[in-house]
Design a protein around this motif. Structure first.
Motif, PDB file in Angstrom:
ATOM      1  N   THR A 123      -7.380  -1.978  -1.381  1.00 57.73           N
ATOM      2  CA  THR A 123      -8.140  -1.049  -2.234  1.00 57.73           C
ATOM      3  C   THR A 123      -8.408   0.256  -1.498  1.00 57.73           C
ATOM      4  O   THR A 123      -8.231   1.347  -2.062  1.00 57.73           O
ATOM      5  N   LEU A 124      -8.830   0.149  -0.249  1.00 61.84           N
ATOM      6  CA  LEU A 124      -9.141   1.336   0.549  1.00 61.84           C
ATOM      7  C   LEU A 124      -7.906   2.201   0.758  1.00 61.84           C
ATOM      8  O   LEU A 124      -7.967   3.433   0.611  1.00 61.84           O
ATOM      9  N   PHE A 125      -6.778   1.582   1.086  1.00 56.27           N
ATOM     10  CA  PHE A 125      -5.552   2.336   1.350  1.00 56.27           C
ATOM     11  C   PHE A 125      -5.047   3.070   0.106  1.00 56.27           C
ATOM     12  O   PHE A 125      -4.653   4.234   0.182  1.00 56.27           O
ATOM     13  N   GLY A 149      -8.318   5.088  -1.702  1.00 53.53           N
ATOM     14  CA  GLY A 149      -9.122   5.917  -0.816  1.00 53.53           C
ATOM     15  C   GLY A 149      -8.765   7.382  -0.852  1.00 53.53           C
ATOM     16  O   GLY A 149      -9.624   8.240  -0.623  1.00 53.53           O
ATOM     17  N   CYS A 150      -7.498   7.709  -1.148  1.00 51.97           N
ATOM     18  CA  CYS A 150      -7.079   9.105  -1.116  1.00 51.97           C
ATOM     19  C   CYS A 150      -7.573   9.892  -2.325  1.00 51.97           C
ATOM     20  O   CYS A 150      -7.644  11.127  -2.280  1.00 51.97           O
ATOM     21  N   GLY A 185     -10.294   8.420  -4.391  1.00 47.16           N
ATOM     22  CA  GLY A 185     -11.575   7.863  -4.821  1.00 47.16           C
ATOM     23  C   GLY A 185     -11.389   7.021  -6.074  1.00 47.16           C
ATOM     24  O   GLY A 185     -10.290   6.611  -6.420  1.00 47.16           O
ATOM     25  N   SER A 229       0.827  -1.205   0.000  1.00 47.85           N
ATOM     26  CA  SER A 229       0.000   0.000   0.000  1.00 47.85           C
ATOM     27  C   SER A 229       0.863   1.257   0.000  1.00 47.85           C
ATOM     28  O   SER A 229       0.612   2.200  -0.761  1.00 47.85           O
ATOM     29  N   SER A 277      -3.304   6.424  -9.959  1.00 48.62           N
ATOM     30  CA  SER A 277      -3.527   5.588  -8.777  1.00 48.62           C
ATOM     31  C   SER A 277      -3.914   4.176  -9.178  1.00 48.62           C
ATOM     32  O   SER A 277      -3.516   3.196  -8.538  1.00 48.62           O
TER      33      SER A 277
END
Length: 408
Positions: free
Chosen positions: A259-261, A264-265, A267, A30, A186
């Motif tokens: 995925t979130l890490f 997430g910054c 979207g 991540s 990203s």
């Protein structure tokens, strides 16, 4: 019984270490994915981290929209304008970095232009610097023209059949233009490091479940297990479900946290762009979001299949060590063959091995095709169907093999 089998797996000290390794791999991948694309500020210094990614996203989002001929011409002109500044032409590295920072907003489009205007198997980072606004008209036509030229070369005469060549050209023509563009860096980092995450998951999950079926033998408790009233029925079924459940829960927890890490910054900006923005030569006409779903579920099926084979080997050999080797061998041997052996038949075999499910974003960028009933199909569809069926078939086989196990 199911809870008891799961508890036995995680009560072992070595398996607790494996869980710790999963956390370390998750955090490392991540962090590296976020650091892959730094932001170069106005002084030419590189910034890293979530804020840097957000600055880069804002700069590139300003150029979001359809990549029409006019937009490509505008990017060429902007690239030339920056290239003619004193900073860009300076021999001082710091000044050159400042000029590079000004190009960050068009960096991805510039990269796609390099792919478009270079020959099929070539890439020149500075190709965009040689273009003029008039060249924008050839941006999309170059893609098919360069493929046609490459397929006509003598070395590709035996590599691809006429039907495969026709299939590739038709797929290229089916790509709808103009392409939509938005911030996708990203996603690029996400897909690259997802391979690391999924390969480690396959190996570590395989290690976790390798002792589920051989544990009783190792602990000399197999006689008690099979002598119990439900030992050969509910007991065996609990072991199968424990392996299935452990792989499923841990895989999705790790992958969704990753995925979130990483995403997430910023979207899910750019999810509706076609993958050709990332993989210009790909013949799969899908969006980046569809690429994400393929990578997510492909990795899950791959981990589940390899873990099922691991448990089957464990049940047959009663050896944790031999069973734990299954994921390692399944991942590293195909990669070794692909790098050492240069043969079309071997390439086609390797492209259908289970490790490919753990690197699907790379598969989407390869020309792996097969003829089924006279119809040419890509490797991705075959991989999903083949290993979904094999994984489902392995569950009753695993149940039957261990249920009939003899006590030594």
């Amino acid at each position: 019984m199911l809870f008891y089998e799961v508890k036995k797996v995680f009560s072992r000290v070595v398996n607790k270490v494996v869980l710790a390794l999963l956390v370390i791999v998750l955090l490392f991948a991540s962090i590296m994915a976020i650091r892959d694309h730094p932001w170069v500020n106005g002084t030419g210094e590189s910034e890293y981290g979530i804020r840097a990614v957000q600055k880069l996203a804002n700069a590139q989002h300003e150029w979001a929209g359809l990549l029409t001929e006019q937009r490509i011409a505008e990017v060429i002109q902007e690239n030339a304008r920056i290239g003619n500044t004193p900073e860009a032409q300076s021999e001082d590295i710091q000044q050159q970095n400042i000029a590079y920072g000004w190009k960050q907003g068009i960096a991805d489009i510039r990269d796609v232009m390099n792919s478009s205007f270079c020959a099929f198997q070539e890439y020149d980072y500075y190709k965009a610097d040689t273009l003029t606004a008039a060249d924008a008209a050839d941006f999309y036509s170059n893609r098919t023209a360069h493929l046609t030229e490459w397929l006509s070369k003598e070395e590709n005469t035996d590599r691809y059949s006429d039907a495969e060549k026709q299939f590739l050209l038709e797929q290229y023509e089916k790509m709808e233009t103009p392409l939509k563009y938005d911030f996708v860096e990203s996603w690029d980092s996400f897909f690259q490091w997802a391979v690391t995450i999924q390969m480690f998951l396959a190996m570590l999950l395989g290690f976790l479940v390798s002792g589920i079926f051989s544990g009783e033998t190792q602990n000399r408790a197999d006689a008690v297990f099979f002598a119990a009233q439900y030992g050969r029925s509910k007991g065996v079924r609990a072991k199968v479900l424990a392996g299935f459940g452990i792989v499923t829960v841990l895989y999705w927890v790790v992958f969704l946290l990753y995925t979130l890490f990483v995403l997430g910054c910023t979207g899910f900006i750019g999810a509706d762009c076609m993958i050709q923005i990332l993989h210009w030569k790909s013949f799969y006409n899908i969006t980046i979001w569809q690429d994400y779903l393929l990578v997510a579920f492909g990795g899950y099926i791959g981990c589940l299949f390899l873990s099922s084979v691991t448990m089957l080997v464990s049940a047959k050999t009663k050896s944790n060590v031999l069973a734990a080797l299954v994921p390692f061998v399944s991942i590293f041997i195909p990669n070794f063959l692909a790098n050492v052996v240069n043969d079309t038949v071997i390439d086609k075999i390797v492209a259908l091995l289970p490790d490919q499910l753990l690197q699907l974003d790379f598969v989407l960028n390869r020309f792996s095709m097969y003829s089924i009933g006279g119809t040419i199909v890509g490797a991705v569809g075959i991989l999903f169907v083949l290993y979904t069926i094999l994984t489902l078939l392995l569950q009753p086989i695993l149940y039957a093999v261990f249920r009939k196990q003899e006590i030594q």
